[in-house]
Design a protein around this motif. Structure first.
Motif, short mmCIF file in Angstrom:
data_model
loop_
_atom_site.label_atom_id
_atom_site.label_comp_id
_atom_site.label_asym_id
_atom_site.label_seq_id
_atom_site.Cartn_x
_atom_site.Cartn_y
_atom_site.Cartn_z
N PHE A 64 -5.65 13.88 1.10
CA PHE A 64 -5.08 13.34 2.73
C PHE A 64 -6.12 14.39 3.79
O PHE A 64 -6.34 13.90 4.72
CB PHE A 64 -3.76 13.40 2.98
N ALA B 255 -16.09 14.97 12.89
CA ALA B 255 -16.83 14.29 13.09
C ALA B 255 -16.74 13.50 14.70
O ALA B 255 -16.76 13.44 15.03
CB ALA B 255 -16.13 12.97 12.34
N LYS B 256 -15.81 14.00 15.21
CA LYS B 256 -14.75 13.59 16.11
C LYS B 256 -15.70 14.95 17.14
O LYS B 256 -16.23 14.69 18.31
CB LYS B 256 -13.45 13.31 16.56
N ILE C 81 -12.29 12.98 9.47
CA ILE C 81 -12.24 12.97 10.85
C ILE C 81 -12.16 14.11 11.92
O ILE C 81 -12.82 13.74 12.92
CB ILE C 81 -10.99 11.51 11.14
N ARG D 27 -19.58 14.08 17.26
CA ARG D 27 -19.75 12.95 18.35
C ARG D 27 -20.48 13.78 19.59
O ARG D 27 -21.55 13.72 20.07
CB ARG D 27 -18.99 12.31 18.27
N PHE E 227 1.00 -1.83 0.13
CA PHE E 227 -0.12 -0.04 -0.04
C PHE E 227 0.85 1.22 -0.42
O PHE E 227 0.71 2.02 -0.55
CB PHE E 227 -0.99 -0.07 1.13
N TYR E 228 1.83 1.54 0.40
CA TYR E 228 2.60 2.78 0.96
C TYR E 228 3.58 2.74 -0.15
O TYR E 228 3.53 3.25 -0.64
CB TYR E 228 3.75 2.72 2.47
N CYS F 58 -5.46 4.84 7.21
CA CYS F 58 -5.29 4.06 7.96
C CYS F 58 -4.11 4.50 9.47
O CYS F 58 -4.35 3.66 10.34
CB CYS F 58 -3.62 3.32 6.50
N LEU F 59 -3.24 5.90 9.47
CA LEU F 59 -2.79 6.09 9.97
C LEU F 59 -3.52 7.13 11.35
O LEU F 59 -2.99 6.73 12.42
CB LEU F 59 -1.94 7.48 9.28
N LEU F 60 -4.73 7.36 11.01
CA LEU F 60 -5.17 7.24 12.13
C LEU F 60 -5.77 5.73 12.76
O LEU F 60 -5.86 5.81 14.46
CB LEU F 60 -6.37 8.04 11.50
N ALA G 270 -5.00 8.30 5.34
CA ALA G 270 -5.22 9.24 6.15
C ALA G 270 -6.36 8.05 7.49
O ALA G 270 -5.68 8.18 8.90
CB ALA G 270 -6.11 10.38 6.03
N VAL H 194 -18.92 8.45 8.94
CA VAL H 194 -17.56 7.90 9.82
C VAL H 194 -18.74 8.06 11.82
O VAL H 194 -17.80 6.60 12.13
CB VAL H 194 -16.60 9.43 10.26
N CYS I 200 -9.57 13.53 4.61
CA CYS I 200 -9.94 12.97 5.49
C CYS I 200 -9.71 13.30 7.03
O CYS I 200 -9.95 12.57 7.59
CB CYS I 200 -8.85 11.43 4.70
N VAL I 201 -8.14 13.72 7.34
CA VAL I 201 -8.26 14.10 8.41
C VAL I 201 -9.24 14.84 8.84
O VAL I 201 -9.59 14.31 9.95
CB VAL I 201 -6.88 14.68 8.74
N LEU J 100 -3.89 3.35 13.02
CA LEU J 100 -3.13 2.66 13.92
C LEU J 100 -2.72 3.46 15.21
O LEU J 100 -2.29 3.02 16.42
CB LEU J 100 -2.07 2.58 12.65
N GLY K 188 -4.86 4.79 16.86
CA GLY K 188 -6.06 5.21 18.01
C GLY K 188 -6.88 6.62 17.79
O GLY K 188 -7.77 6.68 18.70
N TYR K 189 -6.40 7.48 16.32
CA TYR K 189 -7.20 8.70 17.11
C TYR K 189 -8.62 8.56 15.46
O TYR K 189 -10.26 9.67 16.08
CB TYR K 189 -6.36 9.47 15.87
N TYR K 190 -9.06 7.75 15.41
CA TYR K 190 -10.03 7.00 14.27
C TYR K 190 -11.09 7.26 15.46
O TYR K 190 -10.83 6.55 16.44
CB TYR K 190 -10.35 5.51 13.76
N PRO K 191 -12.38 7.28 15.52
CA PRO K 191 -13.08 7.60 15.93
C PRO K 191 -13.65 5.83 16.70
O PRO K 191 -13.66 5.06 15.73
CB PRO K 191 -14.87 8.20 15.63
N ALA K 192 -13.59 5.53 18.07
CA ALA K 192 -14.04 4.01 18.12
C ALA K 192 -15.65 4.42 18.58
O ALA K 192 -16.07 4.79 17.96
CB ALA K 192 -13.96 3.86 19.89
#
Lengths: 80, 591
Positions: free
Chosen positions: A55, A65-66, A62, A69, A21-22, B467-469, B465, B257, A58-59, B471, B473-477
């Protein structure tokens, strides 16, 4: 019972998959130098614009979205 | 040659025979209906026919042009796939409603006037409600109730709009309207509700996840896309739709998400995809409309495919929440593969169908120099890959091993998914046939170097993004929770209204009950039996004089208890009623 697939049970397979993937990401960044662009917007023609935009999008997605929530999360039985 | 039966009638009429058939004959009959409808469809010449006179108006059941034909094709194809997927369901309620529902969608597609459009519009709403009710759970009953109320509201907006429009314009013709005047706004709101335009969208994410496994497949295809068709016909080039559509692509992905229920994630991504179509209709150029129509075509296939794979998981495991699932690729590899093809298609990966359709809309935004819209659409493209492309397959089939060991779904379900998956890939590799049936001539090449590399970069770095999030643990659980949406206003608002109405109306009711049914008759009764002491009591109470008199009266009441009887009325009242009734009979029938 049929035989189960277990390819992702082995950590080395997951590593190989991530490696692939990388590697594909690096290839995509390099290939972009050799592509003929016909951009409608100036930034669209910039090399690797879409990689950066994808990139960051998507960051941002997230993190927003957090935050969302915090405001909208309720118990599953909220309406019952 | 024009066949004498419209395709919609094939489905609606055919549905009525389903309960009387059994076994293989029933399966063959149901699969035959879309095939027959398709055969009629390909032989339908352009023009207006199947016209019926009704109350001085022409009801047109066959308005055939390039726009209606594309939707006719895809609705028929997806009905075949949906019926195949649902073939083993032993519930006639679901079969009949699904066929009626498909008939409603085809009826809308080929309506040439607003009156017949409205009838099919309501048929669509009612028949689809039964696909939710048929799940037969408490949650589905509630969702179906809200669904039908919301759609009745939308339908009434549409009806009022149609009435005003017909009155103002003097024509019932179903064609371009444009936003001007109250009638057109009401029609716009009615259609927008079915298209799930925010803030009128929450019925979709509320109802679809509660529908039956097979019902959700039909629902994902028909309601919103028939609204897209109506919108494309009545409001192309409406600038408001550009902005509403762009917002609609972005807003649901944040919810998707966070969402735990896989089918609700898919419902949110459905809203996001319809956003692209609304945006295309708003831009309104030939390229944008072509993009919208082809995107609707592709979207129906891959969204049904995703709902079928999620439905297969629900059917086999009884579970559909991210928190309960994971590791299913081990025992459901084919379902997993089909799901990933659907996921790649919705994400618009090159060589998957979304790529050849969505890019037309985004290019149309670029040609129109709509900078902000273009940026939002690209953001939403990356975002849809994030939740529908990665999250759905990852949390269902990979992720943590939930320990669930199951089997692939039955052959008919696998076949239905296989056909949809095949079409998703085939359209992407050979877009020619799809481009040939679009409303306007197509001069568009999706596979240019810049476009392929740009799209791959957008998606793959979005994946990086993720994948990194995840791994780090930042991704919303994954969480057992629900998220508030605009349905809060009518779900809580409805209860507030009920509470307030109950307080006020029941308060008045109780008050009048006390006064009219109890206090006044009791006092009158007492007055008639003990006139003097009652009047004395009243006098004493009113003036506050002579407590001794009151004591005397209280004593008297004990010796004369209130007369009560079990009979509801006395003999005299009964006789007078009989007399009045016989008078009525004499005057009504004899005189």
């Amino acid at each position: 019972m049929k035989k189960e697939l277990k390819i992702f049970d082995k950590p080395e397979n997951v590593k190989k998959f991530l490696g692939l993937f990388y590697a594909s990401l690096v290839v995509l960044l390099i290939v972009d130098f050799f592509v003929h662009k016909h951009a409608e917007f100036p930034w669209e023609g910039a090399t690797d614009f879409f990689a950066v935009y994808g990139f960051i999008s998507c960051v941002a997605l997230i993190f927003i979205a957090k935050v969302l929530r915090l405001f909208v999360k309720r118990d599953e039985e909220y309406y019952d | 040659m024009i066949s004498s039966i419209p395709p919609a009638a094939i489905f609606i009429g055919g549905a009525l025979f389903v309960p009387f058939l059994r076994g293989k004959l029933k399966s063959a009959f149901m699969l035959f209906l879309p095939v027959l409808a398709f055969a009629i469809l390909v032989n339908m010449p352009e023009g207006k026919y199947w016209i019926v006179k009704f109350l001085g108006n022409d009801l047109i059941f066959g308005r055939v042009d390039r726009l209606s034909m594309v939707f006719g094709y895809i609705f028929t194809i997806i009905s075949f796939i949906g019926i195949l997927f649902a073939l083993k369901v032993e519930d006639d309620l679901q079969h009949v409603s699904a066929l009626m529902y498909a008939g409603g969608a085809l009826g809308i597609t080929f309506s040439g006037d607003f009156l017949s459009l409205y009838v099919f519009w309501e048929l669509l709403a009612i028949s689809s409600t039964f696909l939710i009710l048929a799940r037969r759970t408490k949650a589905s009953q509630g969702a179906a109730f809200r669904y039908v109320l919301v759609h009745v509201f939308g339908g009434l907006c549409l009806l009022a709009g149609i009435m005003i429009y017909i009155h103002d314009s003097g024509t019932t013709e179903f064609s371009y309207i444009g936003l001007s005047g109250i009638g057109s706004w009401l029609i716009f709101i009615g259609v927008a509700l079915n298209a799930a335009i925010p803030p009128l969208h929450p019925w979709l994410q509320d109802a679809y996840p509660e529908a039956t496994v097979t019902g959700a497949v039909f629902m994902s295809a028909l309601t919103t896309k028939s609204a897209v068709y109506v919108m494309a016909r009545t409001f192309p080039g409406t600038e408001l739709l550009i902005w509403v559509g762009a917002f609609m692509t972005a807003m649901p992905i944040f919810y998707a998400v966070l969402e735990n229920d896989i089918r609700r994630v898919l419902a949110y991504s459905l809203i996001n995809q319809v956003g692209f179509m609304m945006c295309g209709i708003g831009i309104g150029t030939a390229l944008a409309i072509n993009g919208t129509v082809s995107h609707a075509f592709c979207h129906i296939l891959y969204k049904a495919l995703l709902f079928m794979s999620a439905g297969s998981v629900l059917h086999m495991t009884g579970k559909i929440r991210c928190t309960d699932l994971g590791g299913l690729y081990k025992t459901m590899p084919l379902t997993c593969l089909f799901c990933m093809i659907g996921a790649a298609s919705i994400s618009a990966f090159p060589l998957f169908s979304g790529f050849v359709s969505k890019s037309m809309i985004i290019s149309a935004a670029a040609y129109g120099k709509l900078t902000v819209v273009w940026l939002i659409l690209q953001f939403a493209s990356a975002g849809v890959f994030h939740h529908a492309g990665i999250k759905v397959p990852f949390f269902t089939f990979f992720g943590h091993d939930s320990g669930i060991r199951t089997k692939e779904p039955p052959l008919n379900m696998l076949l239905a998914m296989g056909i949809a998956a095949f079409l998703c890939v085939a359209i992407a590799i050979f877009p020619g046939p799809l481009y040939n049936i679009l409303p306007y001539p197509v001069d568009y090449v999706p596979y240019t170097g810049a476009h392929v590399v740009g799209q791959l970069q957008l998606l793959m770095f979005g994946a990086l993004a993720f994948c990194l999030l995840i791994l780090s643990g930042y991704y919303p659980a994954e969480m057992r929770a629900m998220n508030l949406d605009t349905d809060w206003f009518y779900r809580k608002g409805g209860r507030l209204f009920y509470y307030v109405a109950s307080m006020i109306l029941n308060g008045i009711n109780a008050l009048s009950d006390r006064a009219i049914a109890r206090a006044i008759p009791v006092w009158l009764g007492r007055l008639s039996r003990t006139p003097i002491s009652s009047l004395v009591t009243l006098y004493v109470k009113a003036t506050g004089k002579g407590p001794a008199a009151v004591v005397a009266v209280e004593g008297e009441r004990e010796t004369r208890p209130e007369a009560t009887s079990l009979a509801p009325m006395g003999a005299a009242v009964f006789l007078s009623l009989v007399f009045l009734f016989s008078l009525f009979v004499v005057f009504a029938f004899v005189a």
